[in-house]
Design a protein around this motif. Structure first.
Motif, PDB file in Angstrom:
ATOM      1  N   HIS A 109       0.828  -1.211   0.000  1.00  0.00           N
ATOM      2  CA  HIS A 109       0.000   0.000   0.000  1.00  0.00           C
ATOM      3  C   HIS A 109       0.860   1.257   0.000  1.00  0.00           C
ATOM      4  O   HIS A 109       0.549   2.235  -0.695  1.00  0.00           O
TER       5      HIS A 109
ATOM      6  N   SER B 204       2.511   1.178  -3.728  1.00  0.00           N
ATOM      7  CA  SER B 204       1.652   1.169  -4.912  1.00  0.00           C
ATOM      8  C   SER B 204       0.478   2.134  -4.835  1.00  0.00           C
ATOM      9  O   SER B 204       0.008   2.618  -5.870  1.00  0.00           O
ATOM     10  N   LYS B 205      -0.012   2.400  -3.638  1.00  0.00           N
ATOM     11  CA  LYS B 205      -1.192   3.253  -3.503  1.00  0.00           C
ATOM     12  C   LYS B 205      -0.856   4.646  -2.995  1.00  0.00           C
ATOM     13  O   LYS B 205      -1.263   5.656  -3.572  1.00  0.00           O
TER      14      LYS B 205
END
Length: 391
Positions: A107, A110-111
């Motif tokens: 997370h 990538s986020k």
């Protein structure tokens, strides 16, 4: 001996509404919140106020109208989200806030596109900001069970120092196992300096079918709050079904004698049916506690044991979860004991010597039917009687 009260945090209105195809109206949300509070949930997560003006308005109404539970609004670690929760619940009698940010590597990379230090800074900033408006602040490190344990402990400690009063450990993707959850909580107890100064919670998803078991592992290792939904509805495979945790604590007092809750379990069935109706999600026949098959027995061996003592095959009574009674549906697996019992219920007196003949006729009917109805039994007895007269 003082029992540990396990708090129940219901997120049917927030995580439950994220179920594909579920859309509660504002009036539905008010009624659902009232019923869940009446069932005994300590905390109700009413929604995500920043999502839309309608959601903010619904959360605000719930905060004003439902006063027998704490009402929570969800916010990302973003100031505008926190402001929306403050607008919705800042003046509510029992208003609280729940802030979260993801902490796992996948997370972060990538986020969020944030470093560990940036995440820690955001936790400190936003929990501190939320604390200005709310005395009770819950913090969740999203995807906690896929976060490096040392970084998770640091994140939790930062949140506590910033003012968090509740730390929730989410198994966001249903990834962990009961042993994994137990070991994680043990690690946090040993590595979070202020572990005993706040409430620890667990929010488990059911992607691998272990949400209930993982929630119990959390309770056994320091959690005093469990988050979930009624009927286990929610994202993907859903959440911990709160009613199952309550039932397990009641049925297995040999193992959970140190724990209790504020839930009135006798209201479970009606609540489950109501949530099923409003969500449009029917209850599977084998849904624990509330499915149509749970207090029904068709197998002859089971029926015989049940008629002699219900506890042979039922570890809870139907009345304990608000159901009327157990049933003995008659099918091709049923035994003569259950058939005679049903015949007597509908008004026939059966002599012992008549049972073999009656049961042979019953088996012939049952082989051609899913279940044998009372009307079929009456016709069967009339046919047997006519055969006697003819002979």
């Amino acid at each position: 001996m003082t029992k540990h009260v396990i708090q129940f945090f219901d997120t049917t209105l927030r995580d439950g509404e994220q179920t594909i195809g579920v859309n509660f109206t504002v009036d539905d949300k008010i009624e659902i919140a009232k019923r869940i509070a009446d069932w005994g949930a300590d905390v109700i997560e009413a929604g995500f106020p920043v999502a839309s003006p309608a959601d903010l308005a619904a959360v605000r109404r719930i905060g004003q109208e439902v006063t027998n539970a704490n009402i929570v609004g969800l916010a990302r670690c973003v100031k505008k989200d926190i402001d929306a929760v403050t607008e919705a619940l800042g003046d509510a009698p029992n208003g609280q806030i729940h802030v979260f940010i993801a902490t796992s590597p996948i997370h972060r990379d990538s986020k969020l596109h944030m470093t560990k230090d940036q995440v820690l800074d955001r936790i400190n900033e936003c929990v501190s900001y939320a604390k200005q408006a709310f005395e009770n602040v819950e913090f969740s490190p999203e995807d906690a069970t896929r976060t490096e344990w040392d970084f998770l402990a640091r994140s939790v400690q930062v949140a506590i120092e910033a003012g968090a009063t509740v730390i929730n450990i989410p198994d966001t993707t249903g990834y962990t196992t009961p042993v994994g959850m137990a070991n994680l909580f043990k690690y946090l107890q040993q590595n979070v300096a202020d572990f005993d100064k706040v409430t620890f919670s667990a929010h488990c998803h059911n992607d691998l079918g272990m949400a209930t078991a993982n929630a119990l592992a959390a309770i056994e290792n320091g959690a005093t709050r469990i988050e979930g939904t009624i009927n286990g509805i929610g994202e993907r495979a859903g959440n911990t079904a709160l009613e199952q945790i309550v039932a397990i604590m009641n049925a297995r007092q040999d193992h959970y004698s140190d724990y209790t809750s504020n839930v009135d379990m006798t209201k479970t069935y009606d609540l489950a049916q109501f949530i099923s109706e409003k969500s449009g999600m029917g209850l599977p026949n084998n849904q624990p506690l509330t499915g149509s098959n749970v207090f029904a027995h068709e197998s002859g061996i089971h029926q015989d044991g049940f008629l002699k003592n219900p506890s042979t095959y039922e570890i809870l009574t139907p009345e304990s979860v608000g159901r009327t009674r157990s049933t003995l549906p008659l099918g091709k697996l049923s035994g003569s004991h259950a058939v005679v019992n049903r015949l007597e219920q509908i008004g026939f007196r059966v002599k012992k010597e008549e049972v073999p003949v009656i049961f042979r006729h019953f088996q012939a009917i049952a082989d051609q039917s899913r279940l044998v109805s009372n009307e079929q039994l009456r016709q069967m007895m009339n046919d047997i009687s006519e055969m006697k007269v003819a002979n």
